[in-house]
Motif scaffolding. Structure first.
Motif, PDB file in Angstrom:
ATOM      1  N   LEU A 268      -5.394  13.332  -2.338  1.00  0.00           N
ATOM      2  CA  LEU A 268      -4.545  14.356  -2.939  1.00  0.00           C
ATOM      3  C   LEU A 268      -3.941  13.933  -4.266  1.00  0.00           C
ATOM      4  CD1 LEU A 268      -2.608  15.523   0.257  1.00  0.00           C
ATOM      5  CD2 LEU A 268      -4.846  16.258  -0.585  1.00  0.00           C
ATOM      6  N   VAL A 269      -4.212  12.698  -4.673  1.00  0.00           N
ATOM      7  CA  VAL A 269      -3.618  12.152  -5.896  1.00  0.00           C
ATOM      8  C   VAL A 269      -4.484  12.501  -7.101  1.00  0.00           C
ATOM      9  CG1 VAL A 269      -3.024  10.020  -7.104  1.00  0.00           C
ATOM     10  CG2 VAL A 269      -2.474  10.278  -4.670  1.00  0.00           C
ATOM     11  N   ARG A 270      -3.845  12.929  -8.181  1.00  0.00           N
ATOM     12  CA  ARG A 270      -4.545  13.149  -9.449  1.00  0.00           C
ATOM     13  C   ARG A 270      -3.971  12.174 -10.472  1.00  0.00           C
ATOM     14  NH1 ARG A 270      -5.048  19.152 -11.467  1.00  0.00           N
ATOM     15  NH2 ARG A 270      -6.451  19.158  -9.674  1.00  0.00           N
ATOM     16  N   ALA A 271      -4.452  10.934 -10.375  1.00  0.00           N
ATOM     17  CA  ALA A 271      -3.992   9.859 -11.261  1.00  0.00           C
ATOM     18  C   ALA A 271      -4.958   8.697 -11.111  1.00  0.00           C
ATOM     19  CB  ALA A 271      -2.567   9.453 -10.909  1.00  0.00           C
ATOM     20  N   ASP A 272      -4.718   7.667 -11.891  1.00  0.00           N
ATOM     21  CA  ASP A 272      -5.547   6.470 -11.813  1.00  0.00           C
ATOM     22  C   ASP A 272      -5.198   5.706 -10.536  1.00  0.00           C
ATOM     23  OD1 ASP A 272      -6.998   4.188 -12.174  1.00  0.00           O
ATOM     24  OD2 ASP A 272      -6.182   3.686 -14.144  1.00  0.00           O
ATOM     25  N   ILE A 273      -6.164   5.563  -9.649  1.00  0.00           N
ATOM     26  CA  ILE A 273      -5.905   4.902  -8.362  1.00  0.00           C
ATOM     27  C   ILE A 273      -6.667   3.581  -8.245  1.00  0.00           C
ATOM     28  CG2 ILE A 273      -5.376   7.056  -7.156  1.00  0.00           C
ATOM     29  CD1 ILE A 273      -8.236   6.914  -5.978  1.00  0.00           C
ATOM     30  N   ARG A 274      -7.039   2.992  -9.384  1.00  0.00           N
ATOM     31  CA  ARG A 274      -7.811   1.750  -9.325  1.00  0.00           C
ATOM     32  C   ARG A 274      -7.035   0.625  -8.639  1.00  0.00           C
ATOM     33  NH1 ARG A 274      -9.791   1.112 -15.439  1.00  0.00           N
ATOM     34  NH2 ARG A 274      -7.726   2.060 -15.720  1.00  0.00           N
ATOM     35  N   VAL A 275      -5.734   0.525  -8.923  1.00  0.00           N
ATOM     36  CA  VAL A 275      -4.931  -0.517  -8.281  1.00  0.00           C
ATOM     37  C   VAL A 275      -4.906  -0.311  -6.775  1.00  0.00           C
ATOM     38  CG1 VAL A 275      -2.628  -1.517  -8.099  1.00  0.00           C
ATOM     39  CG2 VAL A 275      -3.517  -0.843 -10.333  1.00  0.00           C
ATOM     40  N   ASN A 276      -4.726   0.947  -6.355  1.00  0.00           N
ATOM     41  CA  ASN A 276      -4.732   1.260  -4.923  1.00  0.00           C
ATOM     42  C   ASN A 276      -6.066   0.903  -4.296  1.00  0.00           C
ATOM     43  OD1 ASN A 276      -2.927   3.165  -6.497  1.00  0.00           O
ATOM     44  ND2 ASN A 276      -2.206   3.561  -4.417  1.00  0.00           N
ATOM     45  N   SER A 277      -7.161   1.218  -5.003  1.00  0.00           N
ATOM     46  CA  SER A 277      -8.494   0.950  -4.469  1.00  0.00           C
ATOM     47  C   SER A 277      -8.750  -0.541  -4.316  1.00  0.00           C
ATOM     48  CB  SER A 277      -9.559   1.579  -5.372  1.00  0.00           C
ATOM     49  OG  SER A 277      -9.405   2.985  -5.428  1.00  0.00           O
ATOM     50  N   TRP A 278      -8.321  -1.317  -5.326  1.00  0.00           N
ATOM     51  CA  TRP A 278      -8.511  -2.753  -5.241  1.00  0.00           C
ATOM     52  C   TRP A 278      -7.664  -3.369  -4.137  1.00  0.00           C
ATOM     53  CZ3 TRP A 278     -12.413  -5.375  -6.833  1.00  0.00           C
ATOM     54  CH2 TRP A 278     -13.136  -4.972  -7.964  1.00  0.00           C
ATOM     55  N   TYR A 279      -6.447  -2.860  -3.983  1.00  0.00           N
ATOM     56  CA  TYR A 279      -5.594  -3.393  -2.910  1.00  0.00           C
ATOM     57  C   TYR A 279      -6.157  -3.025  -1.540  1.00  0.00           C
ATOM     58  CZ  TYR A 279      -1.577  -4.784  -0.187  1.00  0.00           C
ATOM     59  OH  TYR A 279      -0.775  -5.409   0.733  1.00  0.00           O
ATOM     60  N   ARG A 280      -6.656  -1.815  -1.423  1.00  0.00           N
ATOM     61  CA  ARG A 280      -7.281  -1.403  -0.164  1.00  0.00           C
ATOM     62  C   ARG A 280      -8.503  -2.272   0.133  1.00  0.00           C
ATOM     63  NH1 ARG A 280     -10.207   4.450   0.849  1.00  0.00           N
ATOM     64  NH2 ARG A 280     -10.923   4.031   2.971  1.00  0.00           N
ATOM     65  N   PHE A 281      -9.279  -2.571  -0.899  1.00  0.00           N
ATOM     66  CA  PHE A 281     -10.450  -3.441  -0.718  1.00  0.00           C
ATOM     67  C   PHE A 281     -10.023  -4.829  -0.248  1.00  0.00           C
ATOM     68  CE2 PHE A 281     -13.540  -6.481  -2.594  1.00  0.00           C
ATOM     69  CZ  PHE A 281     -14.670  -6.080  -1.875  1.00  0.00           C
ATOM     70  N   ALA A 282      -8.912  -5.337  -0.814  1.00  0.00           N
ATOM     71  CA  ALA A 282      -8.409  -6.647  -0.398  1.00  0.00           C
ATOM     72  C   ALA A 282      -7.974  -6.630   1.062  1.00  0.00           C
ATOM     73  CB  ALA A 282      -7.240  -7.058  -1.297  1.00  0.00           C
ATOM     74  N   LEU A 283      -7.327  -5.534   1.493  1.00  0.00           N
ATOM     75  CA  LEU A 283      -6.925  -5.418   2.893  1.00  0.00           C
ATOM     76  C   LEU A 283      -8.130  -5.360   3.823  1.00  0.00           C
ATOM     77  CD1 LEU A 283      -3.880  -2.958   3.034  1.00  0.00           C
ATOM     78  CD2 LEU A 283      -3.907  -5.438   3.279  1.00  0.00           C
TER      79      LEU A 283
ATOM     80  N   ALA B 229       0.836  -1.204   0.000  1.00  0.00           N
ATOM     81  CA  ALA B 229       0.000   0.000   0.000  1.00  0.00           C
ATOM     82  C   ALA B 229       0.870   1.252   0.000  1.00  0.00           C
ATOM     83  CB  ALA B 229      -0.930  -0.011   1.217  1.00  0.00           C
ATOM     84  N   LEU B 230       1.960   1.209   0.755  1.00  0.00           N
ATOM     85  CA  LEU B 230       2.868   2.360   0.804  1.00  0.00           C
ATOM     86  C   LEU B 230       3.505   2.617  -0.556  1.00  0.00           C
ATOM     87  CD1 LEU B 230       5.322   3.195   3.645  1.00  0.00           C
ATOM     88  CD2 LEU B 230       6.153   3.189   1.301  1.00  0.00           C
ATOM     89  N   PHE B 231       4.043   1.559  -1.191  1.00  0.00           N
ATOM     90  CA  PHE B 231       4.712   1.744  -2.484  1.00  0.00           C
ATOM     91  C   PHE B 231       3.714   2.114  -3.587  1.00  0.00           C
ATOM     92  CE2 PHE B 231       7.991  -1.123  -0.516  1.00  0.00           C
ATOM     93  CZ  PHE B 231       8.978  -0.152  -0.466  1.00  0.00           C
ATOM     94  N   LEU B 232       2.513   1.553  -3.522  1.00  0.00           N
ATOM     95  CA  LEU B 232       1.506   1.899  -4.517  1.00  0.00           C
ATOM     96  C   LEU B 232       1.111   3.365  -4.423  1.00  0.00           C
ATOM     97  CD1 LEU B 232      -0.873  -1.218  -4.378  1.00  0.00           C
ATOM     98  CD2 LEU B 232       0.523  -0.494  -6.325  1.00  0.00           C
ATOM     99  N   LEU B 233       1.086   3.895  -3.196  1.00  0.00           N
ATOM    100  CA  LEU B 233       0.724   5.298  -3.012  1.00  0.00           C
ATOM    101  C   LEU B 233       1.901   6.219  -3.339  1.00  0.00           C
ATOM    102  CD1 LEU B 233      -1.422   7.338  -2.056  1.00  0.00           C
ATOM    103  CD2 LEU B 233      -0.548   7.020   0.274  1.00  0.00           C
ATOM    104  N   LYS B 234       3.101   5.811  -2.973  1.00  0.00           N
ATOM    105  CA  LYS B 234       4.267   6.677  -3.152  1.00  0.00           C
ATOM    106  C   LYS B 234       4.621   6.882  -4.623  1.00  0.00           C
ATOM    107  CE  LYS B 234       8.753   7.526  -1.023  1.00  0.00           C
ATOM    108  NZ  LYS B 234       9.802   7.026  -0.090  1.00  0.00           N
ATOM    109  N   ARG B 235       4.244   5.933  -5.472  1.00  0.00           N
ATOM    110  CA  ARG B 235       4.582   6.046  -6.898  1.00  0.00           C
ATOM    111  C   ARG B 235       3.704   7.058  -7.627  1.00  0.00           C
ATOM    112  NH1 ARG B 235       0.879   3.349 -10.190  1.00  0.00           N
ATOM    113  NH2 ARG B 235      -0.745   2.297  -8.983  1.00  0.00           N
ATOM    114  N   LEU B 236       2.595   7.486  -6.996  1.00  0.00           N
ATOM    115  CA  LEU B 236       1.624   8.348  -7.652  1.00  0.00           C
ATOM    116  C   LEU B 236       1.992   9.823  -7.490  1.00  0.00           C
ATOM    117  CD1 LEU B 236      -1.646   6.526  -6.529  1.00  0.00           C
ATOM    118  CD2 LEU B 236      -0.542   6.402  -8.767  1.00  0.00           C
ATOM    119  N   PRO B 237       1.607  10.655  -8.461  1.00  0.00           N
ATOM    120  CA  PRO B 237       1.877  12.099  -8.349  1.00  0.00           C
ATOM    121  C   PRO B 237       0.835  12.787  -7.462  1.00  0.00           C
ATOM    122  CG  PRO B 237       0.788  11.634 -10.434  1.00  0.00           C
ATOM    123  CD  PRO B 237       1.012  10.298  -9.764  1.00  0.00           C
TER     124      PRO B 237
END
Length: 315
Positions: free
Chosen positions: A189-204, A161-169
């Motif tokens: 605060l992210v302006r990018a595609d966060i679908r991967v982050n959302s799915w990983y958060r859902f899995a957690l 989750a940390l690395f997925l968030l840190k890679r985003l602008p």
């Protein structure tokens, strides 16, 4: 100082928010916060000192309670610096790296608390449902392995989750709406595609916030079934009262955890004050309440605290 970052690069720092609408009263608000943090630190330190000092408490149940107290101390110390420096000195800036470090430890200790409570429910299941095998199943070596597995589980859950968030602008305002770095707050605060982050958060959420309580409930169904099969009502009452402390600790954690998740998910347009209150309840309630719950409901802990405070050395 502008609070909007250049759209082409991530911010080198974030700006923390205090209590919305009460900025002028931060110094007064710091008094109850300071008291709550102090009670939490003293309570969990006392639990650890009592268990360490009393040989009679060197049992699996209390070793797991030590893990819970250590986790609560970690959770308290993770948010203490940024909250108190904001309320006392109005220091709002936190560096990019420090914010992600706080993000890692905050969510890591939160997940660890859930994992420790799950391990404690397993301990209670073995003690009630398989009492003759209790000592052979939960040896010191097994408890150590469980503790190591809990740490590995939480680190492996939070790191992606940390690395997925840190890679985003972070291309929007870098103003966070809390006094610490929550994932739910930072992802806004992210302006990018966060679908991967959302799915990983859902899995957690499924793995920890849903699965852990279900397993705990299942273990307590088995425990309740075993207790109701005992010979007398007196034994049933004693058994239920003896394990009420763990049930209360589970409720304190998951009610506050689910509450803050539901607030961020379904009350996005609610007052910022509501979000701040729920986030503080989520992070302060378990470390504050757990020592009180176990001190009040567990006779061995009460006696240990009494001996620790009032026992005199004999020369």
């Amino acid at each position: 100082m502008s609070e909007v970052t250049n759209a082409t690069q991530a911010p080198f720092y974030f700006i923390l928010t205090g209590i919305p609408g009460f900025v002028a009263s931060h110094i007064w608000i710091s008094i109850p916060f300071c008291c709550l943090y102090t009670i939490s630190l003293m309570g969990n330190t006392t639990i650890l000192a009592v268990i360490r000092k009393e040989p009679a408490l060197h049992q699996p149940m209390y070793l797991f309670l030590s893990m819970l107290a250590l986790t609560d101390l970690g959770l308290t110390l993770t948010t203490l610096p940024t909250v108190m420096q904001l309320l006392w000195f109005n220091i709002r800036k936190i560096s990019f790296e420090a914010c992600f470090a706080q993000f890692f430890f905050l969510h890591g200790f939160s997940f660890m608390e859930s994992s420790v409570l799950l391990a404690m429910s397993f301990d209670r299941y073995v003690a009630i449902c398989r009492p003759l095998h209790y000592a052979s199943i939960l040896t010191t070596e097994v408890i150590g392995r469980i503790g190591l597995a809990i740490i590995c589980r939480c680190v492996l859950a939070v790191l992606p989750a940390l690395f997925l968030l840190k890679r985003l602008p972070f291309c929007r305002s870098h103003l966070l709406s809390h006094s610490y770095c929550l994932h739910q707050d930072m992802i806004r605060l992210v302006r990018a595609d966060i679908r991967v982050n959302s799915w990983y958060r859902f899995a957690l959420v499924l793995l920890i916030i849903v699965m852990d309580p279900l397993l705990i409930v299942f273990s307590y169904i088995l425990i309740l079934k075993s207790i109701l099969g005992t010979a007398s009502q007196t034994e049933q009452f004693w058994a239920l009262n003896n394990y009420l402390s763990h049930i209360l600790a589970v409720l304190v954690l998951y009610v506050s955890m689910i509450g803050v998740s539901m607030t961020h998910r379904f009350a996005k347009h609610a007052s910022p004050l509501v979000h701040v209150i729920m986030a503080n309840v989520y992070l302060l309630a378990p470390p504050l309440m757990n020592p009180i719950i176990y001190s009040v409901k567990t006779k061995q802990i009460r006696n240990g605290i009494f001996h620790l405070l009032f026992q005199r050395k004999v020369y």
